[in-house]
Write a protein that holds these residues in place. Sequence first.
Motif, mmCIF file in Angstrom:
data_model
loop_
_atom_site.group_PDB
_atom_site.id
_atom_site.type_symbol
_atom_site.label_atom_id
_atom_site.label_comp_id
_atom_site.label_asym_id
_atom_site.label_seq_id
_atom_site.Cartn_x
_atom_site.Cartn_y
_atom_site.Cartn_z
ATOM 1 N N GLY A 104 0.731 -1.293 -0.006
ATOM 2 C CA GLY A 104 0.141 0.083 0.001
ATOM 3 C C GLY A 104 0.718 1.430 0.140
ATOM 4 N N TYR A 105 2.128 1.092 0.391
ATOM 5 C CA TYR A 105 2.920 2.386 0.310
ATOM 6 C C TYR A 105 4.044 2.539 -0.734
ATOM 7 N N VAL A 106 3.790 1.574 -1.851
ATOM 8 C CA VAL A 106 4.565 1.554 -2.922
ATOM 9 C C VAL A 106 5.006 2.931 -3.594
ATOM 10 N N ARG A 107 3.671 3.556 -3.659
ATOM 11 C CA ARG A 107 3.699 4.855 -4.440
ATOM 12 C C ARG A 107 4.421 5.957 -3.588
ATOM 13 N N THR A 108 4.432 5.658 -2.221
ATOM 14 C CA THR A 108 5.129 6.592 -1.499
ATOM 15 C C THR A 108 6.597 6.443 -1.621
ATOM 16 N N LEU A 109 7.259 5.461 -1.970
ATOM 17 C CA LEU A 109 8.365 5.401 -2.226
ATOM 18 C C LEU A 109 8.965 5.880 -3.493
ATOM 19 N N LEU A 110 8.025 5.593 -4.569
ATOM 20 C CA LEU A 110 8.413 5.994 -6.065
ATOM 21 C C LEU A 110 8.221 7.576 -6.186
ATOM 22 N N ASN A 111 7.398 8.306 -5.430
ATOM 23 C CA ASN A 111 6.983 9.517 -5.451
ATOM 24 C C ASN A 111 8.142 10.283 -4.791
ATOM 25 N N ASN A 112 8.888 9.847 -3.767
ATOM 26 C CA ASN A 112 9.780 10.459 -3.031
ATOM 27 C C ASN A 112 11.269 10.149 -3.011
ATOM 28 N N TYR A 113 11.476 9.143 -3.647
ATOM 29 C CA TYR A 113 13.028 8.769 -3.602
ATOM 30 C C TYR A 113 13.400 8.445 -4.995
#
Length: 344
Positions: free
Chosen positions: A145-154
């Motif tokens: 559920g947090y994949v997009r969090t990583l892709l958007n920020n790092y």
Amino acid sequence: MKGTGDRINVALLAMPEVTASALFGMFDLFSAPGRDWPFILSGEPGSQRMNPFIVAREKTEFMAANGIVIRPDHALDDCPTPHIVCIPDFFVNPGEILSGRYDPEAAWLRQMHGGGSFLCSACSGAVLLGEAGFLDGAEATIHWGYVRTLLNNYANVRVNLDRSLVMSGEAQRIVMAGGGTSWQDLALWLIARFVGPEEAMRVARIYMLQWHDLGQTPFASLLGRAQADDATIRDCQDWLADNYGTASPVAAMVARSGLAERTFVRRFTRATGLAPLDYVHALRLEEAKQMLETGAQPVDAIAEEVGYEDSSFFRRLFRRKVGLTPAQYRRRFAGFRQAVGSPV
């Protein structure tokens, strides 16, 4: 580095958003090596091999996300040098920008890694590794559920959901576990790495733990975001929820929207995170998963019902997206659904 009495020092990093079950669960597992197996067999505890402690920004008690009181053993600036730092999962909104929010913790993680510590995360805890600068261009894992969090920020992070653990960095001293209970896999791996495989097996037997060998993919939802904010796209989502089995559903949604096809595709992708055809496949496969879990229909019949005339294509697509064949998925999850859905 030496721990207390030659024990392995394990710092468990906590903050008010921490998940108490993971924090205290890891504390218990890291306290078990050397101590619990003799106790189970003889009633006398053995010599504890690891020394877990809770470290936080300040040594002041605070309340965790679920209301449990956390009493840190150490503040960041006064804790013993750890062999291992573990970051349990914590509650942040998927996609939330956290830049600057955890600067003291990020600086401390860099300092510990520079001193030779292993840095380990469970579930959403990987975000703090990103904030500390360890994920740019690296392979990583996190809760699906947090994949997009990583892709958007790092920058250039490569997210892998197919493995229970992902290791990266110099000497592979960055270790990440993805799913919600994968902290158990992480703890067992670390016990095996620092104490020994036999002790890890003993801890697994005492706590009846199983390795999550499938990774996260079979458990993950294939759909991206939920209902779109774009009213036109939301209307198409509502229509598709009842008509995903029809032929040419993307063309039907384009017609329903009244938009030019290119405009529709752009708005749909922006609103849902998936291209229209990918969204159709995801919706169909999620329905197929439910049917495999709850019924006994043949796979060919399920394929046709969700919109695939070619059952071999359905099988290939299912295997690629879910990580298991339809038959394997049914064997793995149908019994579980029946067990949890049956009255005691």
